[in-house]
Design an enzyme around this catalytic site. Structure first.
Site, mmCIF file in Angstrom:
data_model
loop_
_atom_site.group_PDB
_atom_site.id
_atom_site.type_symbol
_atom_site.label_atom_id
_atom_site.label_comp_id
_atom_site.label_asym_id
_atom_site.label_seq_id
_atom_site.Cartn_x
_atom_site.Cartn_y
_atom_site.Cartn_z
ATOM 1 N N ARG A 113 0.833 -1.204 0.000
ATOM 2 C CA ARG A 113 0.000 0.000 0.000
ATOM 3 C C ARG A 113 0.871 1.258 0.000
ATOM 4 O O ARG A 113 1.900 1.302 0.680
ATOM 5 C CB ARG A 113 -0.937 0.004 1.209
ATOM 6 C CG ARG A 113 -1.969 -1.096 1.145
ATOM 7 C CD ARG A 113 -3.147 -0.876 2.063
ATOM 8 N NE ARG A 113 -3.969 -2.083 2.112
ATOM 9 C CZ ARG A 113 -4.891 -2.423 1.202
ATOM 10 N NH1 ARG A 113 -5.127 -1.624 0.163
ATOM 11 N NH2 ARG A 113 -5.578 -3.548 1.323
ATOM 12 N N ASP A 114 0.402 2.269 -0.755
ATOM 13 C CA ASP A 114 1.107 3.556 -0.794
ATOM 14 C C ASP A 114 1.000 4.218 0.585
ATOM 15 O O ASP A 114 -0.055 4.190 1.230
ATOM 16 C CB ASP A 114 0.493 4.460 -1.868
ATOM 17 C CG ASP A 114 1.386 5.639 -2.218
ATOM 18 O OD1 ASP A 114 1.929 5.659 -3.335
ATOM 19 O OD2 ASP A 114 1.537 6.543 -1.361
ATOM 20 N N ILE A 115 2.063 4.845 1.032
ATOM 21 C CA ILE A 115 2.091 5.457 2.360
ATOM 22 C C ILE A 115 1.217 6.721 2.406
ATOM 23 O O ILE A 115 0.791 7.138 3.496
ATOM 24 C CB ILE A 115 3.556 5.789 2.757
ATOM 25 C CG1 ILE A 115 3.709 5.869 4.255
ATOM 26 C CG2 ILE A 115 4.040 7.072 2.082
ATOM 27 C CD1 ILE A 115 5.164 5.894 4.734
ATOM 28 N N GLU A 172 8.691 10.337 -8.489
ATOM 29 C CA GLU A 172 9.460 10.747 -7.312
ATOM 30 C C GLU A 172 10.428 9.657 -6.853
ATOM 31 O O GLU A 172 11.477 9.959 -6.288
ATOM 32 C CB GLU A 172 8.514 11.113 -6.158
ATOM 33 C CG GLU A 172 7.703 12.371 -6.457
ATOM 34 C CD GLU A 172 6.694 12.694 -5.361
ATOM 35 O OE1 GLU A 172 6.508 11.852 -4.451
ATOM 36 O OE2 GLU A 172 6.101 13.772 -5.445
ATOM 37 N N VAL A 173 10.042 8.406 -7.040
ATOM 38 C CA VAL A 173 10.897 7.297 -6.618
ATOM 39 C C VAL A 173 11.399 6.606 -7.882
ATOM 40 O O VAL A 173 10.602 6.079 -8.682
ATOM 41 C CB VAL A 173 10.126 6.309 -5.717
ATOM 42 C CG1 VAL A 173 11.017 5.132 -5.335
ATOM 43 C CG2 VAL A 173 9.608 7.016 -4.460
ATOM 44 N N HIS A 226 7.456 1.751 -10.943
ATOM 45 C CA HIS A 226 6.341 1.159 -10.213
ATOM 46 C C HIS A 226 5.034 1.567 -10.860
ATOM 47 O O HIS A 226 4.940 2.617 -11.494
ATOM 48 C CB HIS A 226 6.357 1.604 -8.746
ATOM 49 C CG HIS A 226 6.475 3.077 -8.573
ATOM 50 N ND1 HIS A 226 7.699 3.735 -8.693
ATOM 51 C CD2 HIS A 226 5.560 4.037 -8.331
ATOM 52 C CE1 HIS A 226 7.511 5.027 -8.515
ATOM 53 N NE2 HIS A 226 6.217 5.247 -8.305
ATOM 54 N N MET A 227 4.026 0.730 -10.654
ATOM 55 C CA MET A 227 2.689 1.004 -11.141
ATOM 56 C C MET A 227 1.790 1.327 -9.955
ATOM 57 O O MET A 227 1.815 0.611 -8.945
ATOM 58 C CB MET A 227 2.156 -0.230 -11.892
ATOM 59 C CG MET A 227 0.747 -0.084 -12.424
ATOM 60 S SD MET A 227 0.197 -1.646 -13.147
ATOM 61 C CE MET A 227 1.077 -1.611 -14.693
ATOM 62 N N HIS A 228 1.037 2.422 -10.065
ATOM 63 C CA HIS A 228 0.031 2.757 -9.063
ATOM 64 C C HIS A 228 -1.286 2.093 -9.459
ATOM 65 O O HIS A 228 -1.727 2.223 -10.610
ATOM 66 C CB HIS A 228 -0.218 4.267 -9.016
ATOM 67 C CG HIS A 228 0.967 5.094 -8.630
ATOM 68 N ND1 HIS A 228 1.081 5.702 -7.392
ATOM 69 C CD2 HIS A 228 2.088 5.440 -9.311
ATOM 70 C CE1 HIS A 228 2.215 6.393 -7.348
ATOM 71 N NE2 HIS A 228 2.837 6.255 -8.494
HETATM 72 P P1 5GP Z 1 5.865 8.359 -7.976
HETATM 73 O O1 5GP Z 1 5.562 9.812 -7.820
HETATM 74 O O2 5GP Z 1 7.344 8.073 -7.993
HETATM 75 O O3 5GP Z 1 5.132 7.737 -9.143
HETATM 76 O O4 5GP Z 1 5.233 7.651 -6.720
HETATM 77 C C1 5GP Z 1 5.938 7.390 -5.549
HETATM 78 C C2 5GP Z 1 4.930 6.946 -4.522
HETATM 79 O O5 5GP Z 1 5.634 6.333 -3.461
HETATM 80 C C3 5GP Z 1 4.095 8.077 -3.925
HETATM 81 O O6 5GP Z 1 2.715 7.849 -4.166
HETATM 82 C C4 5GP Z 1 4.440 8.025 -2.452
HETATM 83 O O7 5GP Z 1 3.341 8.296 -1.598
HETATM 84 C C5 5GP Z 1 4.952 6.602 -2.274
HETATM 85 N N1 5GP Z 1 5.906 6.436 -1.187
HETATM 86 C C6 5GP Z 1 6.973 7.246 -0.918
HETATM 87 N N2 5GP Z 1 7.649 6.787 0.150
HETATM 88 C C7 5GP Z 1 7.003 5.652 0.559
HETATM 89 C C8 5GP Z 1 7.254 4.726 1.616
HETATM 90 O O8 5GP Z 1 8.202 4.847 2.394
HETATM 91 N N3 5GP Z 1 6.379 3.689 1.726
HETATM 92 C C9 5GP Z 1 5.319 3.531 0.869
HETATM 93 N N4 5GP Z 1 4.517 2.469 1.088
HETATM 94 N N5 5GP Z 1 5.068 4.389 -0.134
HETATM 95 C C10 5GP Z 1 5.904 5.439 -0.300
#
Ligand code: 5GP
Length: 119
Positions: free
Chosen positions: A28-30, A94-95, A99-101
């Site tokens: 799950r997303d944090i 951001e990461v 990854h896929m949401h």
């Molecule tokens: P991006 O913007 O890279 O597509 O999405 C990164 C996602 O990682 C964001 O939705 C953010 O809330 C999630 N995220 C960042 N740090 C953590 C973490 O430590 N644990 C979890 N479960 N999700 C994280």
């Protein structure tokens, strides 16, 4: 340096893990943007979609199949959901561990929220 998601996959950082196999992990997303917000992540670090190669086809297919399975498990298959992969700056990534949401559980509105189609 291992990525944040690599540490989560290895259990070094806690997460609400929902699925893991030889190729992908889902948790799950944090900071959930909807009642269901799950991240489906390759176990192998691929920084962005741009670094995918033909060797990764099994991984990308597995990500999609896991999304389908988890959507059903979450009870949102029929109401609907959105699958998103952000890439680099304009994509809002951001990461840098691809990854896929999987997002659902409420109406999600127009696809390009927070952005303008006319620049
Ligand atoms: P991006 O913007 O890279 O597509 O999405 C990164 C996602 O990682 C964001 O939705 C953010 O809330 C999630 N995220 C960042 N740090 C953590 C973490 O430590 N644990 C979890 N479960 N999700 C994280």
């Amino acid at each position: 340096m291992p990525t944040l998601f690599a540490k989560i996959i290895r259990g070094e950082i806690p997460s609400k893990q929902l699925y893991q196999d030889d190729l992908v992990t889902a948790f799950r997303d944090i900071n959930p943007q909807a009642p269901t917000h799950i991240l489906i992540v390759p176990n192998k670090v691929i920084p962005t979609v741009n670094e995918l190669t033909s060797d990764d086809e099994q991984i990308t297919a597995r990500m999609m199949m896991v999304a389908k399975k988890l959507a059903a498990q979450e009870g949102i298959a029929e109401s609907g959901y959105r699958l998103i992969i952000n890439c680099n700056g304009h994509g809002g990534q951001e990461v840098f561990h691809m990854h896929m949401h999987l997002i659902g559980g409420r109406p999600l509105g127009p696809m390009l929220w927070g952005s303008s189609l006319v620049g």
